[in-house]
Enzyme design. Structure first.
Site, PDB file in Angstrom:
ATOM      1  N   CYS A  81       0.849  -1.179   0.000  1.00 41.71           N
ATOM      2  CA  CYS A  81       0.000   0.000   0.000  1.00 41.71           C
ATOM      3  C   CYS A  81       0.892   1.238   0.000  1.00 41.71           C
ATOM      4  O   CYS A  81       1.779   1.372   0.838  1.00 41.71           O
ATOM      5  CB  CYS A  81      -0.894  -0.011   1.239  1.00 41.71           C
ATOM      6  SG  CYS A  81      -1.886   1.476   1.442  1.00 41.71           S
ATOM      7  N   CYS A 121       0.443   3.289   3.525  1.00 42.34           N
ATOM      8  CA  CYS A 121       0.954   2.825   4.824  1.00 42.34           C
ATOM      9  C   CYS A 121       2.071   1.799   4.746  1.00 42.34           C
ATOM     10  O   CYS A 121       2.683   1.466   5.761  1.00 42.34           O
ATOM     11  CB  CYS A 121      -0.188   2.265   5.672  1.00 42.34           C
ATOM     12  SG  CYS A 121      -0.811   0.652   5.128  1.00 42.34           S
ATOM     13  N   CYS A 174      -7.129  -1.355   1.705  1.00 39.10           N
ATOM     14  CA  CYS A 174      -6.047  -1.836   2.558  1.00 39.10           C
ATOM     15  C   CYS A 174      -6.616  -2.043   3.959  1.00 39.10           C
ATOM     16  O   CYS A 174      -7.234  -1.128   4.524  1.00 39.10           O
ATOM     17  CB  CYS A 174      -4.917  -0.804   2.587  1.00 39.10           C
ATOM     18  SG  CYS A 174      -3.604  -1.206   3.761  1.00 39.10           S
ATOM     19  N   CYS A 203      -4.887   0.533   6.706  1.00 37.28           N
ATOM     20  CA  CYS A 203      -5.160   1.974   6.782  1.00 37.28           C
ATOM     21  C   CYS A 203      -6.478   2.404   6.149  1.00 37.28           C
ATOM     22  O   CYS A 203      -6.847   3.572   6.221  1.00 37.28           O
ATOM     23  CB  CYS A 203      -4.008   2.766   6.178  1.00 37.28           C
ATOM     24  SG  CYS A 203      -3.867   2.641   4.375  1.00 37.28           S
ATOM     25  N   CYS A 258      -8.486  -5.753  -9.570  1.00 40.32           N
ATOM     26  CA  CYS A 258      -8.153  -4.661 -10.477  1.00 40.32           C
ATOM     27  C   CYS A 258      -7.724  -3.479  -9.599  1.00 40.32           C
ATOM     28  O   CYS A 258      -8.560  -2.806  -8.997  1.00 40.32           O
ATOM     29  CB  CYS A 258      -9.388  -4.327 -11.312  1.00 40.32           C
ATOM     30  SG  CYS A 258      -9.112  -3.072 -12.555  1.00 40.32           S
TER      31      CYS A 258
END
Length: 136
Positions: A48, A51, A97, A100, A122
């Site tokens: 991510c 984070c 995510c 976060c 996707c």
């Protein structure tokens, strides 16, 4: 919902570029075919961008020719969370995510891809940060 990584809106804006903020924190979508991660075949892990939580392995990435990086599975089921999305007048499954709460993209099923899961995560390339494998 509480997340492991929580920041104020001002903190996210200071950390992320305007385009990253739009996608990750406001649920936007980058333009298709605009990010090199879609076709990059380098071995490593995608995390991510907001984070740093590791989300997808390059081994689960495939060429779906959809305009965005596509994966058939996250590293582990608890790395992402799923939210029902009815924003386009139809039901889709948003992927965020789990660390976060940042928007990553959407997951689709039953499209007939020759993958172990028949799923296509996707994911916006701008939402990811790539780390090449040490032995690559």
């Amino acid at each position: 919902m509480g997340y492991e990584v929580e920041k104020s809106d001002d903190q996210w804006r200071a950390q992320l570029s305007a385009a990253e903020y739009h996608v990750l924190r406001r649920g936007g979508t980058e333009q298709p075919f605009s990010h090199p991660y879609e076709t990059d075949t380098t071995v490593g892990v995608y995390a991510c961008r907001a984070c740093g939580a590791e989300l997808f392995a390059s081994e689960t990435k495939f060429d779906a020719q959809c305009g965005w990086p596509a994966f058939y599975s996250p590293l582990a089921g608890d790395r992402v969370e799923y939210i029902e999305d009815r924003s386009l007048g139809r039901v889709r499954t948003e992927v965020r995510c789990a660390s976060c709460g940042s928007h990553l993209g959407h997951v689709f099923e039953g499209e007939g891809f020759d993958t172990p899961t028949d799923q296509r995560y996707c994911i916006n390339g701008i939402a990811l940060k790539f780390s090449q494998a040490d032995d690559a």
